[in-house]
Design an enzyme around this catalytic site. Sequence first.
Site, PDB file in Angstrom:
ATOM      1  N   ASP A 206      97.082  74.569  67.528  1.00 54.75           N
ATOM      2  CA  ASP A 206      96.542  74.952  66.234  1.00 54.75           C
ATOM      3  C   ASP A 206      97.217  74.062  65.187  1.00 54.75           C
ATOM      4  O   ASP A 206      98.265  73.454  65.452  1.00 54.75           O
ATOM      5  CB  ASP A 206      96.855  76.432  65.993  1.00 54.75           C
ATOM      6  CG  ASP A 206      96.494  76.873  64.596  1.00 54.75           C
ATOM      7  OD1 ASP A 206      95.387  76.541  64.137  1.00 54.75           O
ATOM      8  OD2 ASP A 206      97.323  77.546  63.947  1.00 54.75           O
ATOM      9  N   ASP A 208      97.283  74.627  61.099  1.00 49.42           N
ATOM     10  CA  ASP A 208      97.955  75.309  59.996  1.00 49.42           C
ATOM     11  C   ASP A 208      98.995  76.297  60.512  1.00 49.42           C
ATOM     12  O   ASP A 208      98.701  77.145  61.364  1.00 49.42           O
ATOM     13  CB  ASP A 208      96.940  76.052  59.138  1.00 49.42           C
ATOM     14  CG  ASP A 208      95.994  75.111  58.403  1.00 49.42           C
ATOM     15  OD1 ASP A 208      96.153  73.890  58.568  1.00 49.42           O
ATOM     16  OD2 ASP A 208      95.093  75.591  57.697  1.00 49.42           O
TER      17      ASP A 208
END
Length: 416
Positions: A206, A208
Site C-alpha cells: 500500500d 499512503d
Amino acid sequence: MTDRATAPAPTDPTAVPPPSDGALLTVTGSDRPGVTAALFAALDELGPHPVEVLDVEQVVVHGQLVLGVVVGSPAGSPDGLLADRLRATVAEVAARTGVQVSVQPTAAGSARQERTARHHVIVLGRPVPPAAVAGAARAIAGVGGNIEAIRRLSDYPVTSFELTVSGAASTELRTALATVAAETGTDIAVEQVGLARRGKRLIVLDVDSTLVRGEVIDELAARAGRAAEVARITAAAMNGELDFEESLRARVAVLAGLPVGVLEEVRAHLVLTPGARTLIRTLQRLGFRCGIVSGGFSQITDPLAAELGLDFAAANTLEVADGRLTGGLVGEVVDRAGKARALARFAAEHGVPLDQTVAVGDGANDLDMLNAAGLGIAFNAKPFVRDQAHAALNQPYLDAVLQVLGFTRDEVLDAV
C-alpha cells in the site's frame, strides 16, 4: 516347497536398519577454527565399530560455541557401549581444543522421529525486553509448544529473534502470543515452517501511511482549504466505518478547481517511510517482483513507482480538464476489492502463485489484499486491520518486513 505361512518377509534392499545405540555430544567453549573438524575426525577414527551422524546443530553466540551432535552405532554393534567408547575420545579432543565436551546416552532412533507441526515465532522490538521473551516462552509452553531453537535475526533497525517451535496449533499459538505482544509492547509474528516461507516471490505495498508517511488526499485537501473535513472522512474510511468508494468520491469532490500542478507539488514533498528503500532494494536483489497498489492517485503513484524501479503499480486516476481537477475520477475505482484484484492480476502476469505473494498495508481497504496474499502484514495498522491480518508490525521501520520473512540482518547487508 516353502510354506507360505512361515516364509520370512521379503527384505527391502533400500531399508536402513535404525542404529541400536546412541549418544548426544554437547560441545561448549570459546569458538576457534578447527574445533568441529577435530571432533568429527575423532569420531571417524573411533573403533572397533563405526558410528554414524544422526543430527547436528551448531551456533556461535558472541564468540561462544555450542555444538550438539547425535551419533549412533549401526545395527549389529553391541548395545549400551557407545557412550563409554566416546568418553575417552572426546576427552582427548577437549584437551586438544580447549573446549568442554559432555556425553549423554540417548535413544538413537529419536533423531529420526516424525516431527509435529512447527512454526517460526518472530519477536521484534526496539528494544526487546526480557519480559517479551519470557512471556513468549510461557505462552508457547501453555499451548503445548516446545522451543527447539532460537536465533537472532537483526539488531538494527529493530532487534528481532526467531524461535522455532514444535507441537503447537497455529490458532492457539497466535492467540496466546498476541496477548504477550500487547502486554510487552513488542511485535510477535507466527509463520508455519516450510519451503513456502522462503518461496515468496512478489510483494505488493500500500502507499499512503505504508510506503510513504501520511495520506496524499489530506495533503491535497489542505491546498483546497478543506483539510479537516477530508481528514475526518479518511479516518472513518480507514477504520472501516465508511464504504471506501463512497468516501473516496466524497473526498475527491472537494478537490474540484485545484490546478493540476498541485499534484507535482505534493509528490515532490512525499516522505518515504524509514526502511522503505532498503526493503525494496533488498527484495529486488533477492529476485522479488515489487509493486504498489493504492487507493490514492496514479498521478502520484506512477512517478513514485518509476523512481523506485518497481515492477507494477495500480491506483485511481483523478479527472483533469483545462489544467484543473474536476473533482471526479476516471476509470475503475481501486477500492478494497480492487486492491485484491490488482494483487491477483500482477501475480498472474509474473507467473507467481498467490501463496507466494506478500501484501503490506494499514487500512481497512487493504484487508482483502492482505487476506488474499500468502502472507498479509498489517503495518502500523488500525486495530480493525491488525486483528485480521496474518501478521502485524507496529515498528516505524518498513524494512522490519524482512525479518518477518525470515531474512537476517547479515543477509540484508549482503543483498544491499
